[in-house]
Design a protein around this motif. Sequence first.
Motif, mmCIF file in Angstrom:
data_model
loop_
_atom_site.group_PDB
_atom_site.id
_atom_site.type_symbol
_atom_site.label_atom_id
_atom_site.label_comp_id
_atom_site.label_asym_id
_atom_site.label_seq_id
_atom_site.Cartn_x
_atom_site.Cartn_y
_atom_site.Cartn_z
ATOM 1 N N SER A 1 -50.096 20.983 -22.558
ATOM 2 C CA SER A 1 -51.368 20.148 -22.317
ATOM 3 C C SER A 1 -51.419 18.807 -22.945
ATOM 4 O O SER A 1 -51.783 17.858 -22.374
ATOM 5 C CB SER A 1 -52.627 20.955 -22.974
ATOM 6 N N PHE A 2 -50.574 18.689 -23.923
ATOM 7 C CA PHE A 2 -50.429 17.366 -24.670
ATOM 8 C C PHE A 2 -49.445 16.385 -23.721
ATOM 9 O O PHE A 2 -50.053 15.304 -23.282
ATOM 10 C CB PHE A 2 -50.014 17.312 -25.977
ATOM 11 N N VAL A 3 -48.349 17.128 -23.176
ATOM 12 C CA VAL A 3 -47.602 16.180 -22.438
ATOM 13 C C VAL A 3 -48.083 15.811 -21.088
ATOM 14 O O VAL A 3 -48.034 14.862 -20.744
ATOM 15 C CB VAL A 3 -46.270 17.208 -22.238
ATOM 16 N N PRO B 1 -48.571 7.949 -24.802
ATOM 17 C CA PRO B 1 -48.884 8.771 -26.115
ATOM 18 C C PRO B 1 -49.714 7.827 -27.107
ATOM 19 O O PRO B 1 -50.198 8.410 -27.974
ATOM 20 C CB PRO B 1 -47.376 8.838 -26.948
ATOM 21 N N MET B 2 -49.697 6.539 -27.071
ATOM 22 C CA MET B 2 -50.260 5.543 -27.872
ATOM 23 C C MET B 2 -51.803 5.824 -27.671
ATOM 24 O O MET B 2 -52.635 5.662 -28.719
ATOM 25 C CB MET B 2 -49.765 4.303 -27.665
ATOM 26 N N HIS B 3 -52.265 6.321 -26.444
ATOM 27 C CA HIS B 3 -53.628 6.354 -26.322
ATOM 28 C C HIS B 3 -54.122 7.620 -27.216
ATOM 29 O O HIS B 3 -55.267 7.495 -27.393
ATOM 30 C CB HIS B 3 -54.168 6.460 -24.771
ATOM 31 N N PHE B 4 -53.278 8.284 -27.719
ATOM 32 C CA PHE B 4 -53.796 9.381 -28.209
ATOM 33 C C PHE B 4 -53.581 9.008 -29.716
ATOM 34 O O PHE B 4 -54.485 9.048 -30.501
ATOM 35 C CB PHE B 4 -52.908 10.882 -28.204
ATOM 36 N N PHE B 5 -52.347 8.711 -30.169
ATOM 37 C CA PHE B 5 -51.974 8.631 -31.552
ATOM 38 C C PHE B 5 -52.686 7.220 -31.946
ATOM 39 O O PHE B 5 -53.267 7.063 -33.063
ATOM 40 C CB PHE B 5 -50.542 8.521 -31.814
ATOM 41 N N GLY B 6 -52.710 6.424 -31.456
ATOM 42 C CA GLY B 6 -53.245 4.829 -31.621
ATOM 43 C C GLY B 6 -54.841 5.137 -31.859
ATOM 44 O O GLY B 6 -55.363 4.616 -32.828
ATOM 45 N N LEU B 7 -55.533 5.902 -30.996
ATOM 46 C CA LEU B 7 -56.975 6.140 -31.277
ATOM 47 C C LEU B 7 -57.319 6.862 -32.463
ATOM 48 O O LEU B 7 -58.089 6.309 -33.406
ATOM 49 C CB LEU B 7 -57.423 7.143 -29.803
ATOM 50 N N TRP B 8 -56.610 8.050 -32.905
ATOM 51 C CA TRP B 8 -56.724 8.786 -33.862
ATOM 52 C C TRP B 8 -56.448 7.914 -35.203
ATOM 53 O O TRP B 8 -57.043 8.086 -36.245
ATOM 54 C CB TRP B 8 -56.204 10.165 -33.878
ATOM 55 N N GLY B 9 -55.387 7.366 -35.098
ATOM 56 C CA GLY B 9 -54.816 6.521 -36.230
ATOM 57 C C GLY B 9 -55.590 5.598 -36.438
ATOM 58 O O GLY B 9 -56.065 5.348 -37.901
ATOM 59 N N THR B 10 -56.025 4.961 -35.423
ATOM 60 C CA THR B 10 -57.134 3.680 -35.920
ATOM 61 C C THR B 10 -58.481 4.233 -36.497
ATOM 62 O O THR B 10 -58.633 3.515 -37.581
ATOM 63 C CB THR B 10 -57.588 2.949 -34.636
ATOM 64 N N LEU B 11 -59.167 5.237 -36.026
ATOM 65 C CA LEU B 11 -60.359 5.799 -36.297
ATOM 66 C C LEU B 11 -60.063 6.233 -37.932
ATOM 67 O O LEU B 11 -61.073 5.771 -38.586
ATOM 68 C CB LEU B 11 -60.822 6.833 -35.600
ATOM 69 N N THR C 1 -46.636 6.840 -35.392
ATOM 70 C CA THR C 1 -45.989 7.796 -34.581
ATOM 71 C C THR C 1 -46.088 7.339 -32.941
ATOM 72 O O THR C 1 -45.336 7.591 -32.294
ATOM 73 C CB THR C 1 -46.698 9.179 -34.980
ATOM 74 N N GLY C 2 -47.456 6.995 -32.775
ATOM 75 C CA GLY C 2 -47.599 6.252 -31.426
ATOM 76 C C GLY C 2 -46.875 5.408 -31.019
ATOM 77 O O GLY C 2 -46.322 5.513 -29.715
ATOM 78 N N PHE C 3 -46.406 4.493 -31.809
ATOM 79 C CA PHE C 3 -45.529 3.550 -31.296
ATOM 80 C C PHE C 3 -44.305 4.121 -31.025
ATOM 81 O O PHE C 3 -43.610 3.663 -29.902
ATOM 82 C CB PHE C 3 -45.449 2.322 -32.503
ATOM 83 N N ILE C 4 -43.634 4.968 -32.001
ATOM 84 C CA ILE C 4 -42.296 5.397 -31.731
ATOM 85 C C ILE C 4 -42.387 6.210 -30.477
ATOM 86 O O ILE C 4 -41.583 6.431 -29.641
ATOM 87 C CB ILE C 4 -41.958 6.231 -33.114
ATOM 88 N N ALA C 5 -43.427 6.941 -30.286
ATOM 89 C CA ALA C 5 -43.391 7.866 -28.989
ATOM 90 C C ALA C 5 -43.606 6.879 -27.867
ATOM 91 O O ALA C 5 -42.921 7.494 -26.622
ATOM 92 C CB ALA C 5 -44.788 8.784 -28.967
ATOM 93 N N GLU C 6 -44.291 5.868 -27.773
ATOM 94 C CA GLU C 6 -44.251 4.813 -26.808
ATOM 95 C C GLU C 6 -43.117 4.507 -26.533
ATOM 96 O O GLU C 6 -42.572 4.091 -25.343
ATOM 97 C CB GLU C 6 -45.094 3.722 -27.057
ATOM 98 N N MET C 7 -42.082 4.073 -27.529
ATOM 99 C CA MET C 7 -40.810 3.487 -27.332
ATOM 100 C C MET C 7 -39.812 4.532 -26.629
ATOM 101 O O MET C 7 -39.110 4.244 -25.870
ATOM 102 C CB MET C 7 -39.886 3.108 -28.840
ATOM 103 N N VAL C 8 -40.076 5.955 -26.941
ATOM 104 C CA VAL C 8 -39.366 6.948 -26.342
ATOM 105 C C VAL C 8 -39.606 7.164 -24.860
ATOM 106 O O VAL C 8 -38.827 7.123 -24.041
ATOM 107 C CB VAL C 8 -39.506 8.335 -27.347
ATOM 108 N N SER C 9 -40.945 7.154 -24.681
ATOM 109 C CA SER C 9 -41.385 7.441 -23.202
ATOM 110 C C SER C 9 -40.905 6.007 -22.312
ATOM 111 O O SER C 9 -40.616 6.087 -21.287
ATOM 112 C CB SER C 9 -42.651 7.630 -23.183
ATOM 113 N N ARG C 10 -41.161 4.951 -23.106
ATOM 114 C CA ARG C 10 -40.611 3.736 -22.073
ATOM 115 C C ARG C 10 -39.019 3.821 -22.026
ATOM 116 O O ARG C 10 -38.646 3.126 -20.767
ATOM 117 C CB ARG C 10 -40.786 2.474 -23.177
#
Length: 319
Positions: free
Chosen positions: A222-224, A231-241, A287-296
Amino acid sequence: MDISIVIPLFCEEESLSELSESIVKVMNENKYSYEIIFVDDGSTDKSWDVIESLSAKNSNIKGIKFRRNYGKSAALNCGFQDSQGNIVITMDADLQDSPDEIPELCKMINEQGFHLVSGWKKKRHDPISKTVPTKLFNWATRRMTKIKLHDFNCGLKAYKKDVVKCIEVYGEMHRYIPVIAKWAGFKRIGEKVVKHSERKYGKTKFGIERFVNGFLDLISISFVGKFGKRPMHFFGLWGTLLFIVGFIIAAYLAYAKIALDTYKMTDRPLFYLGLLCMIIGSQLFLTGFIAEMVSRNSSERNTYLIEKKLGIIDNIKIQ
Ligand code: UDP
Ligand code: MG
């Protein structure tokens, strides 16, 4: 060719000839042109010998043998790639699924326009240690994926050719093929109550760990599906909050310390909570940044399935 029947199997020597006989009977009765693809998932018994002798007698029976045991998903995926029929049926090799259901399944695909029809073992002949957790598993999957099926992991399923050629079943994701199909854009997913029998020979190939693995797979699938490409939309949101919450706590404590000077900051439990929030928040963000680099960098970052094109001239290259 009308139908391909893909059968993943691992050490099922006793069942194979009985199974192929009953399938061939149904195929002949209905005058289907067909192929049966046995995918031997690295069996250590005589399964492959049985397949060879069956194939020698009937040219519609084909086989693929893996070098070692890779799992049911890999076997299905391989069978899907090599199948040629307009409808692809999958069934287990242990005689628990009945080939008598095949004509009805095909009808649902051909006449009612379903992309995928999944069997529903309404009356199951399995031990209670399996049926109860399975109910829970199906409920959770229904809730998370919004697909209205009662029995996601039924071995007996029918697919339109396009579906199996477009999806990839990997890991242990054979439990979630309807979910994978839905993401690929095949939304017409139906269900049919099917007969289910007790296992006649051998024993089940999946132990109690199936529930743990199945649950973890549900979370990752479900996550994938939702955030795999962003991925940043998930990790970035919760990280920032989380970081903001931590920062507010820290700011409040600093204010209380400076303005009121009543206590030491580190004496208050809240201080540690604020600290924790800020640290975890920034970790999530990174984590979001790294995941974003991976998916990019993934070669599949921009794959989409095209259904049709209209008036488009392909392959125009810019000089
Ligand atoms: N299977 C396989 N590879 C494996 C495990 C199982 O191809 O690593 C096949 C097995 O031979 C059977 C089907 O997958 O045809 C379903 O397995 P099983 O009947 O053990 O599962 P259950 O009915 O208990 O869910
Ligand atoms: Mg079984």
